[in-house]
Scaffold this motif. Structure first.
Motif, PDB file in Angstrom:
ATOM      1  N   ILE A   1       0.825  -1.210   0.000  1.00 62.12           N
ATOM      2  CA  ILE A   1       0.000   0.000   0.000  1.00 62.12           C
ATOM      3  C   ILE A   1       0.857   1.257   0.000  1.00 62.12           C
ATOM      4  O   ILE A   1       0.722   2.121  -0.866  1.00 62.12           O
ATOM      5  CB  ILE A   1      -0.954  -0.025   1.210  1.00 62.12           C
ATOM      6  CG1 ILE A   1      -1.904  -1.224   1.104  1.00 62.12           C
ATOM      7  CG2 ILE A   1      -1.745   1.271   1.307  1.00 62.12           C
ATOM      8  CD1 ILE A   1      -2.789  -1.431   2.314  1.00 62.12           C
ATOM      9  N   LYS A   2       1.763   1.362   0.972  1.00 66.01           N
ATOM     10  CA  LYS A   2       2.623   2.551   1.011  1.00 66.01           C
ATOM     11  C   LYS A   2       3.715   2.493  -0.052  1.00 66.01           C
ATOM     12  O   LYS A   2       4.067   3.511  -0.643  1.00 66.01           O
ATOM     13  CB  LYS A   2       3.259   2.683   2.398  1.00 66.01           C
ATOM     14  CG  LYS A   2       2.329   3.206   3.479  1.00 66.01           C
ATOM     15  CD  LYS A   2       3.100   3.454   4.773  1.00 66.01           C
ATOM     16  CE  LYS A   2       2.221   4.106   5.821  1.00 66.01           C
ATOM     17  NZ  LYS A   2       2.965   4.378   7.078  1.00 66.01           N
TER      18      LYS A   2
ATOM     19  N   ASP B   1       4.171   5.194  -3.167  1.00 64.92           N
ATOM     20  CA  ASP B   1       5.516   5.652  -3.529  1.00 64.92           C
ATOM     21  C   ASP B   1       5.871   5.369  -4.979  1.00 64.92           C
ATOM     22  O   ASP B   1       6.688   6.088  -5.562  1.00 64.92           O
ATOM     23  CB  ASP B   1       6.557   4.985  -2.620  1.00 64.92           C
ATOM     24  CG  ASP B   1       6.404   5.424  -1.168  1.00 64.92           C
ATOM     25  OD1 ASP B   1       5.790   6.477  -0.930  1.00 64.92           O
ATOM     26  OD2 ASP B   1       6.885   4.707  -0.271  1.00 64.92           O
ATOM     27  N   HIS B   2       5.264   4.328  -5.570  1.00 60.73           N
ATOM     28  CA  HIS B   2       5.603   3.979  -6.943  1.00 60.73           C
ATOM     29  C   HIS B   2       4.531   4.463  -7.925  1.00 60.73           C
ATOM     30  O   HIS B   2       4.735   5.437  -8.655  1.00 60.73           O
ATOM     31  CB  HIS B   2       5.803   2.462  -7.081  1.00 60.73           C
ATOM     32  CG  HIS B   2       6.958   1.941  -6.289  1.00 60.73           C
ATOM     33  ND1 HIS B   2       7.160   0.603  -6.067  1.00 60.73           N
ATOM     34  CD2 HIS B   2       7.964   2.574  -5.645  1.00 60.73           C
ATOM     35  CE1 HIS B   2       8.255   0.431  -5.339  1.00 60.73           C
ATOM     36  NE2 HIS B   2       8.746   1.616  -5.060  1.00 60.73           N
ATOM     37  N   LEU B   3       3.386   3.803  -7.951  1.00 63.28           N
ATOM     38  CA  LEU B   3       2.410   4.035  -9.015  1.00 63.28           C
ATOM     39  C   LEU B   3       1.865   5.457  -9.022  1.00 63.28           C
ATOM     40  O   LEU B   3       1.805   6.100 -10.083  1.00 63.28           O
ATOM     41  CB  LEU B   3       1.262   3.029  -8.879  1.00 63.28           C
ATOM     42  CG  LEU B   3       1.644   1.557  -9.105  1.00 63.28           C
ATOM     43  CD1 LEU B   3       0.436   0.662  -8.889  1.00 63.28           C
ATOM     44  CD2 LEU B   3       2.192   1.359 -10.506  1.00 63.28           C
TER      45      LEU B   3
ATOM     46  N   VAL C   1       9.385   7.027 -18.128  1.00 62.07           N
ATOM     47  CA  VAL C   1       8.984   7.624 -16.854  1.00 62.07           C
ATOM     48  C   VAL C   1       9.849   7.093 -15.724  1.00 62.07           C
ATOM     49  O   VAL C   1      10.222   7.847 -14.807  1.00 62.07           O
ATOM     50  CB  VAL C   1       7.491   7.335 -16.571  1.00 62.07           C
ATOM     51  CG1 VAL C   1       7.084   7.867 -15.208  1.00 62.07           C
ATOM     52  CG2 VAL C   1       6.635   7.948 -17.661  1.00 62.07           C
ATOM     53  N   VAL C   2      10.171   5.792 -15.749  1.00 64.05           N
ATOM     54  CA  VAL C   2      11.028   5.190 -14.731  1.00 64.05           C
ATOM     55  C   VAL C   2      12.158   4.450 -15.425  1.00 64.05           C
ATOM     56  O   VAL C   2      11.964   3.880 -16.507  1.00 64.05           O
ATOM     57  CB  VAL C   2      10.219   4.220 -13.832  1.00 64.05           C
ATOM     58  CG1 VAL C   2       9.208   4.981 -13.011  1.00 64.05           C
ATOM     59  CG2 VAL C   2       9.536   3.141 -14.650  1.00 64.05           C
TER      60      VAL C   2
ATOM     61  N   GLN D   1       8.236  -3.571  -4.698  1.00 63.47           N
ATOM     62  CA  GLN D   1       7.416  -4.080  -5.791  1.00 63.47           C
ATOM     63  C   GLN D   1       7.758  -5.541  -6.071  1.00 63.47           C
ATOM     64  O   GLN D   1       6.873  -6.358  -6.341  1.00 63.47           O
ATOM     65  CB  GLN D   1       7.645  -3.224  -7.031  1.00 63.47           C
ATOM     66  CG  GLN D   1       6.764  -3.583  -8.205  1.00 63.47           C
ATOM     67  CD  GLN D   1       6.896  -2.575  -9.327  1.00 63.47           C
ATOM     68  OE1 GLN D   1       6.713  -1.381  -9.136  1.00 63.47           O
ATOM     69  NE2 GLN D   1       7.235  -3.046 -10.511  1.00 63.47           N
ATOM     70  N   HIS D   2       9.027  -5.868  -5.959  1.00 59.60           N
ATOM     71  CA  HIS D   2       9.456  -7.255  -6.169  1.00 59.60           C
ATOM     72  C   HIS D   2       8.842  -8.195  -5.144  1.00 59.60           C
ATOM     73  O   HIS D   2       8.578  -9.372  -5.431  1.00 59.60           O
ATOM     74  CB  HIS D   2      10.983  -7.321  -6.090  1.00 59.60           C
ATOM     75  CG  HIS D   2      11.543  -8.694  -5.931  1.00 59.60           C
ATOM     76  ND1 HIS D   2      11.618  -9.602  -6.959  1.00 59.60           N
ATOM     77  CD2 HIS D   2      12.031  -9.333  -4.829  1.00 59.60           C
ATOM     78  CE1 HIS D   2      12.141 -10.734  -6.516  1.00 59.60           C
ATOM     79  NE2 HIS D   2      12.403 -10.601  -5.225  1.00 59.60           N
TER      80      HIS D   2
END
Length: 895
Positions: free
Chosen positions: A468-469, A474-476, A595-596, A604-605
């Motif tokens: 969630i965090k 932080d990513h999407l 973008v990244v 994410q992994h």
């Protein structure tokens, strides 16, 4: 009296001194250095099982492991004959309120200290006013002052495990500085430039974790939510494995496979120890206001008990937080010391578990029976930074597998294990370990001191920080903003971000859903903020980002809601893996667009490991760090606020001990039936007014006709109005309806029950109107949205007709668009329903209401006007998404 001991790293690179201080009436104890290899080798699994049918609503088939069958025994450990009843849980008399004189004293103490959390001066003021009111009656209040109250609480004989401490200090080599002696040609070695952390002593406070675990075992509140043996649960056909509570997973089963080979352990009960730690700030002001609490639970209690505020997750320690100057904080020596102080502290705190991990001890359980107990170190709950520290790896590597930090999505990576780590220590240098395997070679995890413990296998899934965090916020969410800047430039991107924020602010209210009146443009984010944003973010970005981005978010949200279910079946795991494949497929658009630069991100992994972790530990919602976030408030932040802020930790320890004593005494009084009927029940009232809605008599008449003639084959819309009953009596109007239902996947109350309010209020919080939407059970024989209708609650009311009370709602219907959900968002789309040129409005019975529904506008590609907000958005758009992500119950039914 102090005792000084030494712990030495086996490679000789770092030495830590532990100076043990006695406090709070703690007896002397001695620290022994464990052997370096205390593990047991694996053995073939046991296949003998007990079979049992059980379940709620449908039969489930369970195989119970018989290796350790939790056989009751007496206080000396001798097994009892079958069906022997337990000893009485207590010998306490029903009028013995000791150390309080009566029920009033106990409930006053509990209210002032635990619930109201009243300060000492305020307690004194209240007691003085109380005494003044009783003076004319010649009576006195329960306590003279706050000191009298605190003294009585401290005299509670149960529940409190005394706090104790030790000091920990660096004892390795210190740098020497060659210095010239003034007025001579001679030189000497001085230690004047030794970093302060090398000579400083750091305090670690803790309480005996084994005694804390025994208190959890003995708590009668958990009797009906407790698993004595590992088990595998299947549907009746035995075709699908169910994973729910911790003991339903494979890890506990395999641990008992190992233990059951020892004849001395047969008949015992396996108790997995679940640990968790997480730094927390109590304020953002000046001073050292950061604390490092350590928590403990056991795997036998059910997930819903551990998640609820029922004291199954306990504070057992405050770890040291070494600090140094900016000059030294990034040095390899200080980083190694900070890691070693963490592992040495955990090894010291947990050492009382070591002996009963191999030789059973006798403990009393909440059902009144004694049993022989074997402990084992179970999962450790931690965010990624803590996982790096726990597993002694280099940042940006995975703590569970050997995937290189630049290629974390490598599907061929092997799992990490302690045996492989030890083999690498013997073959490679520290530089090779760090470069090729991401291992910090100078540190050995604390699990090296305990049998059957491999820290890499014990890293628990962490939905809050990893998913969630980490992945979402932080990513999407960050990538969407980067995408807008990358494609549209700064000014246009900010204009589009403003529109997204207005869309978030215009989301309709929903019970339990946090609003974003200013969009997401605030700095201090909490886990609850991220969870709330997940529920409404997808439609808000539609039209501003490509379709693949929308599908990325859909796959991610479906993954989140699937892994957060209370019960996860094999089919659910397949759905999780499918959502994960779709997520990785569609999110590659961020890489293609520049973008990244990489997707090799540890948080994410971690999603890739969730299917395996579910099989090992059961549903991840029972091992989420959100439990520790909630516990921080009660165990750290509130006690800190009660303190005078000077040497606050000691005051916080006393506060926690008093809270534990009061909670334990309440359980003790409750099991004796001494608290029945002592609390006031909630009171509620409804305001009865005349209903003023055009054509209401016609609507009620049609409703009454349907109630009185349920089998009339005619289309009720074609029946003349004069055929309907006429009602012109009193109508009682209320602003909300509430229901209780079973929703175990949500953070619900005890037993998975949740209370939900659906509101129809013309003046919500003296600011806006609020009219919620609902799922209506139209065709119960059809699944999902095909058997449901969406209605907008305009009014809740009740009336009596011929001595029968009817509880009703006036609703405006929505029509479903299409036969399937939207392909991109995965959500159904609805539009307001009309009867000719008028809104399609009817009166329905509240028994037809199934669940609250949350609609989000179909914003499209156009910018929304500034005048639209959350209170009027349902009236301003032509189409709406049925938000299946608003909670777990909606996700289960709106498919």
């Amino acid at each position: 009296m102090d005792h000084t001991f030494h712990l030495h790293h086996h490679q000789g690179k770092l030495t830590v001194i532990l100076v043990v201080s006695l406090s709070l009436d703690v007896s002397v104890f001695f620290l022994t250095v464990p052997s370096e290899d205390a593990r047991h080798s694996s053995v073939p699994p046991a296949h003998e099982v007990d079979a049992e049918f059980h379940g709620t609503g449908k039969n489930l088939f369970c195989n119970y492991h018989t290796g350790l069958n939790a056989q009751p025994c007496d206080a000396n450990g001798h097994f009892l004959p079958p069906s022997t009843p337990p000893l009485p849980l207590t010998e306490q008399l029903p009028d013995d309120w000791s150390p309080f004189r009566n029920c009033t004293e106990f409930e006053t103490a509990e209210f002032l200290y635990s619930r109201a959390q009243m300060s000492a001066p305020n307690i004194n003021t209240l007691l003085d006013l109380w005494a003044a009111s009783l003076l004319k009656h010649g009576d006195m209040p329960p306590f003279a002052d706050h000191k009298d109250l605190y003294k009585t609480i401290d005299n509670i004989p149960i529940g409190g495990v005394n706090w104790q401490s030790f000091k920990i200090q660096y004892s390795g080599e210190k740098p020497d500085i060659l210095s010239r002696i003034p007025n001579t040609n001679h030189y000497s070695f001085l230690n004047t430039h030794v970093p302060s952390w090398m000579s400083q002593q750091f305090d670690v406070w803790y309480r005996n974790p084994r005694e804390v675990a025994r208190n959890i075992l003995a708590n009668p509140d958990y009797v009906n939510d407790f698993d004595y043996r590992p088990f595998h649960e299947y549907s009746v056909s035995k075709e699908e494995h169910h994973y729910q509570d911790f003991m339903s997973g494979d890890w506990a089963w395999k641990q008992v496979d190992i233990l059951a080979t020892d004849p001395d352990t047969l008949g015992a009960t396996f108790v997995p120890i679940i640990l968790g730690s997480d730094k927390t700030m109590v304020s953002v002001g000046t001073g050292n206001n950061e604390y490092y609490p350590l928590y403990l639970s056991i795997g036998n209690v059910h997930n819903n008990v551990r998640r609820a505020h029922r004291d199954a997750l306990c504070l057992v320690g405050f770890l040291a937080i070494p600090k140094t100057t900016n000059e030294h904080k990034e040095t390899e020596e200080f980083c190694d010391f900070r890691r070693q102080i963490f592992h040495s502290s955990l090894a010291k705190i947990l050492e009382t578990f070591k002996k009963p991990m191999s030789k059973p001890e006798v403990a009393r359980f909440g059902d009144g029976h004694y049993r022989r107990v074997l402990y084992g170190l179970g999962p450790y709950i931690a965010d990624y930074e803590e996982q790096v520290l726990l597993t002694s790896i280099v940042r940006n590597w995975c703590p569970r597998c050997l995937a290189p930090r630049g290629k974390l999505d490598d599907d061929e990576a092997l799992c990490r294990c302690e045996a492989h780590r030890e083999a690498l220590f013997k073959e490679d240098t520290s530089d090779v370990l760090r470069r090729d395997f991401g291992i910090v070679g100078s540190i050995v995890p604390f699990t090296n001191d305990f049998p059957r413990a491999d820290i890499h296998q014990l890293i628990a899934p962490d939905i809050l920080h990893q998913i969630i965090k980490g992945c979402f916020k932080d990513h999407l969410v960050t990538w969407v903003e980067k995408y807008l800047h990358h494609v549209h430039g700064k000014r246009e991107a900010e204009r589009r971000m403003d529109d997204i924020n207005r869309r978030l602010a215009a989301a309709t209210p929903f019970t339990g859903l946090r609003r974003f009146p200013q969009g997401r443009g605030f700095k201090q984010w909490t886990g609850d903020d991220s969870k709330a944003l997940m529920k409404i973010y997808l439609p808000a970005i539609e039209g501003h980002v490509p379709t693949d981005v929308i599908r990325t978010f859909r796959a991610f949200l479906e993954f989140c809601y699937l892994v957060r279910r209370n019960v996860i079946m094999e089919d659910t795991i397949s759905q999780i893996e499918d959502a994960l494949r779709r997520f990785h497929h569609y999110c590659s658009i961020f890489l293609w667009l520049g973008v990244v630069p990489t997707f090799s991100l540890p948080r994410q992994h971690s999603m890739k490991h969730y299917p395996d972790l579910i099989c090992l530990f059961g549903a991840p919602n029972g091992l989420c760090s959100s439990m520790m976030e909630n516990k921080h408030i009660k165990a750290v932040k509130q006690p800190w606020r009660w303190s005078n802020r000077y040497n606050a930790l000691g005051q916080m320890l006393v506060t926690n001990q008093r809270l534990d004593k009061i909670a334990a005494l309440r359980v003790d009084f409750a099991k004796c039936g001494m608290l029945n009927g002592t609390c006031l029940s909630d009171a509620s009232a409804a305001l009865a007014i005349e209903l003023s809605i055009p054509n209401v008599q016609d609507l009620i008449g049609r409703f009454l006709f349907e109630q009185l003639h349920p089998r009339d084959p005619r289309d009720h819309a074609t029946i003349p109005l004069h055929s309907f009953p006429i009602y012109d009596g009193k109508i009682s109007v209320v602003n909300s309806a509430s229901s209780r239902f079973y929703a175990p996947s949500d953070l619900s109350g005890i037993g998975g029950m949740r209370r939900e309010h659906i509101r129809s209020c013309p003046n919500w919080r003296n600011a806006h109107t609020r009219y919620d939407c609902m799922f209506i059970n139209a065709q119960p024989d059809l699944e999902g949205m095909r058997g449901l209708q969406i209605a907008h609650a305009l009014c809740f009311f009740s009336f009596k007709y011929k001595f029968v009370l009817y509880k009703c709602a006036i609703v405006h219907w929505f029509d479903v668009i299409g036969d399937t959900p939207d392909e991109d968002t995965g959500m159904w789309v609805v539009q307001p329903s009309f009867d000719g040129h008028s809104l399609n409005i009817l009166v329905i019975h509240i028994d037809t209401i199934y669940h609250a529904a949350h609609l989000l506008p179909h914003y499209g590609v156009d910018f929304i006007p500034r005048a639209i907000n959350f209170s009027n958005s349902l009236d301003k758009f032509r189409a709406f998404y049925v938000n299946k992500f608003t909670d777990h119950h909606a996700f289960e039914i709106a498919f």
